[in-house]
Design a protein around this motif. Structure first.
Motif, PDB file in Angstrom:
ATOM      1  N   TYR A  32      40.103   9.840   8.257  1.00  0.00           N
ATOM      2  CA  TYR A  32      39.507   8.497   8.226  1.00  0.00           C
ATOM      3  C   TYR A  32      40.510   7.458   7.708  1.00  0.00           C
ATOM      4  CZ  TYR A  32      36.603   4.700   6.410  1.00  0.00           C
ATOM      5  OH  TYR A  32      36.094   3.477   6.111  1.00  0.00           O
ATOM      6  N   MET A  68      43.759   7.823   7.506  1.00  0.00           N
ATOM      7  CA  MET A  68      44.930   7.811   8.393  1.00  0.00           C
ATOM      8  C   MET A  68      44.668   6.936   9.614  1.00  0.00           C
ATOM      9  SD  MET A  68      47.287   9.468   6.969  1.00  0.00           S
ATOM     10  CE  MET A  68      48.492   9.710   8.271  1.00  0.00           C
ATOM     11  N   ALA A  69      43.437   6.967  10.107  1.00  0.00           N
ATOM     12  CA  ALA A  69      43.111   6.142  11.279  1.00  0.00           C
ATOM     13  C   ALA A  69      43.243   4.660  10.936  1.00  0.00           C
ATOM     14  CB  ALA A  69      41.704   6.464  11.771  1.00  0.00           C
ATOM     15  N   SER A 117      46.810   3.843  10.708  1.00  0.00           N
ATOM     16  CA  SER A 117      47.472   3.770  12.025  1.00  0.00           C
ATOM     17  C   SER A 117      47.159   2.433  12.702  1.00  0.00           C
ATOM     18  CB  SER A 117      47.063   4.957  12.907  1.00  0.00           C
ATOM     19  OG  SER A 117      45.758   4.782  13.425  1.00  0.00           O
TER      20      SER A 117
END
Lengths: 401, 211
Positions: B140, B142-143, B146
């Motif tokens: 979560y 990391m998204a 990103s």
């Protein structure tokens, strides 16, 4: 309008990435549209060792960098993948100088990308609904299922036209999302008859691995799950054997396999019912060519591609009168329809086909002709092209044009 | 000059300090002869409004009401932000000089608009996921990171409020420092709004020269 119509297909799968039925659908539809003089671009998810761009029979295929970080769950991944898909498709559309007439999305898996591109470039969006979350789950039970259902509703709302593969799906989609009738259009799924023509005719040696020369072959192809009604077929076997000598070949696997094996054993039918599990493509094609009757005893069936495949393989079909099957089969003309969930009716239908050679020959020929008339990819591409042209005609009078 | 500001909060919907900040900034921009559109979220009062300040606002609701998390909520809402911005672009004769995006929420829309229509964007950073959720590297987090990374990569310029934030972005995301401009207080000093307009003109001018 330009001299050449151009379409941008969006799909989360395209060969060699094959997860379900959408992948072959887009593959054959795109190639056949290209043959009809339509410029087709396909944007899809990447796949190991598949090129980022290639041209297949005139179809421009672009494989985008689908989101590869770990995702919290599948649904969140879908929306993150759509971010990349729409970013790259937007850049591509700009690069080819907006040379796109329509965007064509397939299922909710590319909903965000399709909707975004429609508004950015102000071009019509079409969607093919291959299935629905409601249908897949038999209702909406979890937050994820509700979210996906609402995404589907939003996609059909944004679409200019919604294409479904059977009249059954048209009425289901109309009900599920409350759509007006004039927004829905039926274009059937296609089947490729050429793959069966390539199989050699002399299948005696192959056939002898499965059945004695005096035995007829009854073929079932499908998952071994409740909704496919395979248990109805097993229950019909003794009644059929009273009138005809046959071998029952069951291809496919599923959670009911053990249960079905036990039933067959307890009925003393082990020597007549063969459970083959999954078989490779070549073997499946040969079995379909050899089968004296192909049985589709489903209790629930949105389309029923397996019936079409049997018809293309010139194997007579006995199917239950439900869902998409009701439309594919014309009773006594291109096949035999029986009452769903009724072993007596199924046994009657199979026996009739097995014992009447002239009848079998007639429905086999009619069915093959029907496949060529209605389910040939060329014809489906023509219909799809005329839907694009109709939408563009309406679009040309809108303030977006 | 015509700009669009993306902010996930704006009065009357106030969550943190960003709503009042964007409200003040957009009013000042209008005073400095910048036609300013604000695209924001509001589930109750949706639609187009000409504010007393002269700012044009579009308030949008989420087309999908049921969600499993912030990410899916943000990503479907982004499509409405994209739709509203595309409408402003097409109605303005395809003349939008830039989009100014506040924080990560609407970066996806800005990135697609840039790639599809060639509208440059400024990424104005209020905070980073690395500071909001320290040492969290779940899928979560990391998204979200990103999406922040995508914003830094695709942005034509990055605007921050302190030298510290500039250093943090350079440290965490390895962004070239010349891409980041420090504007300490856009709303509380004349210098701040002058610097903001100057940055906008530079980004819009650079993009025109490319064409």
């Amino acid at each position: 309008m330009k001299d050449k119509l151009s379409v941008m297909m969006l799909s989360w799968e395209f060969p060699p990435r094959v997860i379900g039925g959408i992948s072959p659908h887009i593959y054959f539809l795109s190639k056949s549209l290209a043959k009809q003089g339509v410029k087709v671009y396909v944007v899809t998810c990447d796949f190991p060792d598949a090129p980022a761009h290639e041209v297949i029979d005139g179809v421009e295929v672009y494989r985008i960098d689908s989101y590869k970080n770990p995702s919290p769950d599948f649904a969140t991944w879908v929306y993150l993948m759509n971010l990349n898909m729409q970013k790259e498709t937007a850049a591509l559309t700009r690069k080819i100088a907006d040379d796109i007439d329509v965007f064509h999305a397939h299922d909710w898996l590319v909903a965000n990308a399709g909707i975004g591109l429609k508004h950015i470039f102000r071009k019509p969006l079409l969607v093919t609904m291959h299935s629905t979350e409601m249908g897949r789950r038999d209702g909406l039970h979890t937050t994820t299922e509700k979210m996906i259902h609402e995404t589907e509703a939003w996609l059909t709302y944004e679409a200019w036209k919604v294409i479904c593969c059977s009249d059954y799906m048209i009425s289901h989609v109309k009900w599920a999302f409350g759509l007006p009738s004039d927004k829905l259009v039926m274009v059937p799924n296609g089947v490729n008859t050429h793959v069966y023509e390539e199989i050699q005719n002399d299948l005696q040696a192959f056939r002898s691995k499965y059945a004695l020369p005096e035995e007829k072959i009854v073929l079932y192809v499908g998952r071994l799950v409740y909704e496919k009604g395979i248990h109805i077929l097993i229950n019909a076997v003794p009644k059929i054997l009273q009138k005809a000598n046959a071998k029952f070949i069951i291809v496919g696997s599923g959670y009911m396999k053990e249960q079905l094996l036990n039933i067959a054993r307890s009925m003393g039918l082990e020597h007549k019912v063969l459970f083959e599990g999954f078989v490779d493509d070549k073997t499946l094609l040969k079995l379909q060519r050899c089968a004296d009757v192909s049985v589709v005893p489903s209790l629930f069936e949105p389309f029923g591609i397996v019936a079409l495949e049997a018809m293309a393989a010139k194997s007579p079909v006995v199917a239950s009168d439900t869902g998409g099957l009701s439309e594919i089969i014309e009773h006594d003309v291109t096949g035999v329809k029986v009452y769903p969930n009724n072993p007596d009716s199924l046994a009657w239908g199979i026996t009739k086909v097995l014992t009447d050679d002239a009848y079998r020959k007639r429905i086999r020929e009619n069915a093959y002709r029907r496949v060529q008339e209605r389910y040939d990819w060329e014809k489906i591409a023509q219909r799809t092209k005329s839907i694009y042209e109709g939408v563009l005609g309406e679009y040309s009078k809108s303030f977006w044009a | 000059m015509r700009v669009i500001i993306f902010s996930w909060e704006y009065p009357p919907r106030v969550v943190g300090q960003l709503a009042e900040y964007v409200n003040g900034l957009s009013a000042l921009l209008v005073k400095n002869k910048v036609e300013t559109n604000v695209v924001t979220f509001d589930d109750a009062a949706t639609g187009f409004t000409q504010e007393p300040t002269g700012v044009k606002t579009v308030r949008l609701s989420n087309p999908v009401k049921t969600h499993i998390g912030v990410l899916t909520w943000v990503l479907t809402l982004n499509q409405e932000v994209e739709r509203a911005a595309a409408n402003i672009y097409h109605q303005a004769g395809k003349e939008i000089d830039l989009i100014d995006v506040y924080d990560w929420h609407f970066i996806p829309a800005a990135v697609t608009l840039k790639n599809g229509l060639g509208i440059p964007f400024v990424y104005s950073v209020e905070s980073l996921e690395d500071h909001r959720s320290p040492a969290s590297n779940t899928p979560y987090n990391m998204a979200i990171k990103s999406i922040e990374w995508l914003g830094f990569y695709e942005a034509d310029a990055i605007s921050v409020k302190s030298q510290w934030m500039k250093d943090e972005i350079t440290r965490i995301y390895k962004v070239p420092s010349e891409k980041i401009t420090v504007i300490s207080s856009s709303t509380s000093s004349n210098q701040g709004i002058r610097d903001t307009v100057k940055l906008y003109k530079k980004v819009a001018g650079d993009r025109k020269n490319e064409r």
